[in-house]
Design an enzyme around this catalytic site. Structure first.
Site, PDB file in Angstrom:
ATOM      1  N   CYS A 126      24.751  33.723  36.133  1.00 30.67           N
ATOM      2  CA  CYS A 126      25.355  34.354  37.315  1.00 30.67           C
ATOM      3  C   CYS A 126      26.864  34.498  37.138  1.00 30.67           C
ATOM      4  CB  CYS A 126      25.055  33.525  38.558  1.00 30.67           C
ATOM      5  SG  CYS A 126      25.888  34.109  40.035  1.00 30.67           S
ATOM      6  N   CYS A 178      51.789  45.812  50.320  1.00 26.01           N
ATOM      7  CA  CYS A 178      52.952  46.187  51.135  1.00 26.01           C
ATOM      8  C   CYS A 178      53.936  45.021  51.104  1.00 26.01           C
ATOM      9  CB  CYS A 178      52.497  46.487  52.558  1.00 26.01           C
ATOM     10  SG  CYS A 178      53.777  47.152  53.625  1.00 26.01           S
TER      11      CYS A 178
END
Length: 382
Positions: free
Chosen positions: A56, A354
């Site tokens: 996994c 930002c």
């Protein structure tokens, strides 16, 4: 007794909902029918690539991303012949791919040999039919080399593990030439961070940690030493200054933004409309963060970017804005508050970092070599 039973059932169903409702939501809202080849632009900087499979891929990303010197670990698929495979098809064993992780790292800070030692401590190298609770070829382990040197190192490492006597059974993890690596769907990336509850639930029930404890014990956490006499770049050696030292060195707004998590005024800051070529570094630690190559006009009044230069240098922390969840962005070595990242950005990432100009120092392209950032000049080629 009846009230206690009702309470127990309520708690049980709440736990089930917490785990499985997001899974059902993901299935219907994030399901993807195709992946894209991962194109890593490794030019003449210091980075190299390693690709490993260990069952996994959720469980294979975290151990490598926590290593100093690893810039990024991307989960995806490798080894099959189907183009642009989807998670649904790979996990069903329809494509011949295995779930894998591709690692972008700095060989001056971590060696390929060390990455292999970390790999061995994550997997069952004697299992050729899967890994732990996940069964099938798509969950088998593997080492995918990118050049002859990696092949030789991997085969020698495998031989040494076999001769160590740590495992009674044969080491069956194959060493293969790397083929096209397909980046998995976005909701699988950084799963251990984005879906920590589901990750911990799966991990704790997979049998992986019990196996690692049994065969590695106190040696499960491999200690990495920078290879050779490789010189550590200056920003990695930054030591946090005292409050008085920072106040003396930084301007008032720089201190408030980086140390007190303040926000400067939009459209009234130094770099919101900067159009020069170069990179942005942390005003405190000088670690490289973003590039003008990835800067764009977002219409917000603050400098905005689609992606960082080195993912390792960016720390994202869950935060809340006005009724919406967002992520705070901080620097790794300076621990400076930089700004926030949103998911309303342009392609190819869909992200909008930002930032506050007050948290940044700009290094023009023509000064990068002289100031110790020559390795990032590849960003401006082509």
């Amino acid at each position: 007794m009846k009230k206690l039973t009702i309470l127990s059932l309520t708690i049980l169903f709440s736990i089930i909902a917490l785990i499985f409702v997001p899974i059902i939501y993901d299935y219907f809202t994030k399901r993807s029918y195709g992946s894209e080849p991962l194109e890593v632009d490794v030019q003449e900087d210091t980075r190299e690539i390693a690709t490993f499979a260990g069952g996994c891929f959720w469980c294979m990303e975290k151990p490598f991303e926590s290593i100093e010197g690893v810039n990024e670990a991307v989960v995806g698929y490798i080894g099959g012949e189907t183009e642009n495979p989807s998670y649904e098809d790979v996990s069903a064993g329809k494509t011949g791919h295995v779930e894998a992780v591709q690692i972008l790292y700095d060989p001056n800070l971590v060696s390929y040999e060390d990455l292999l030692q970390v790999l061995w401590r994550q997997i069952d190298p004697t299992d050729e039919e899967g890994q732990f609770v996940d069964r099938g070829e798509q969950y088998t382990s593997g080492i995918f080399y990118h050049d002859e040197e990696q092949q030789e190192i991997a085969e020698e490492s495998k031989k040494q593990l076999a001769e160590s006597g740590r495992f009674d059974e044969d080491i069956v993890t194959p060493v293969k030439s790397a083929t096209t690596f397909y980046k998995a769907e976005e909701y699988h990336q950084d799963f251990y961070l984005e879906n920590s509850v589901r990750y911990e639930f799966y991990r704790s029930n997979s049998g992986r940690d019990e196996f690692i404890d049994e065969f590695w014990g106190e040696e499960r956490d491999y200690e990495i030493t920078p290879p050779g006499d490789g010189e550590v770049v200056f920003w990695r050696e930054y030591e946090k200054e005292t409050e008085d030292e920072l106040k003396a060195r930084l301007s008032d707004i720089q201190y408030k933004v980086t140390q007190e998590d303040d926000t400067e005024e939009a459209y009234n800051n130094q770099y919101w409309d900067n159009d020069e070529e170069g990179i942005y570094v942390d005003i405190v630690s000088q670690e490289p963060l973003f590039s003008s190559v990835h800067q764009y006009e977002s219409g917000t009044g603050w400098p905005s970017f689609t992606e960082p230069i080195i993912q390792e240098n960016i720390v994202e922390i869950d935060a809340w804005g006005f009724l919406t969840e967002t992520k705070e962005v901080r620097s790794q070595y300076g621990d400076s508050h930089l700004g926030h990242v949103f998911t309303d950005g342009p392609e190819p990432t869909g992200l909008r970092y930002c930032l506050n100009s007050a948290a940044l120092d700009f290094i023009p392209k023509e000064n990068m070599e002289a100031e110790g950032y020559g390795e990032f000049l590849y960003l401006f080629e082509g």
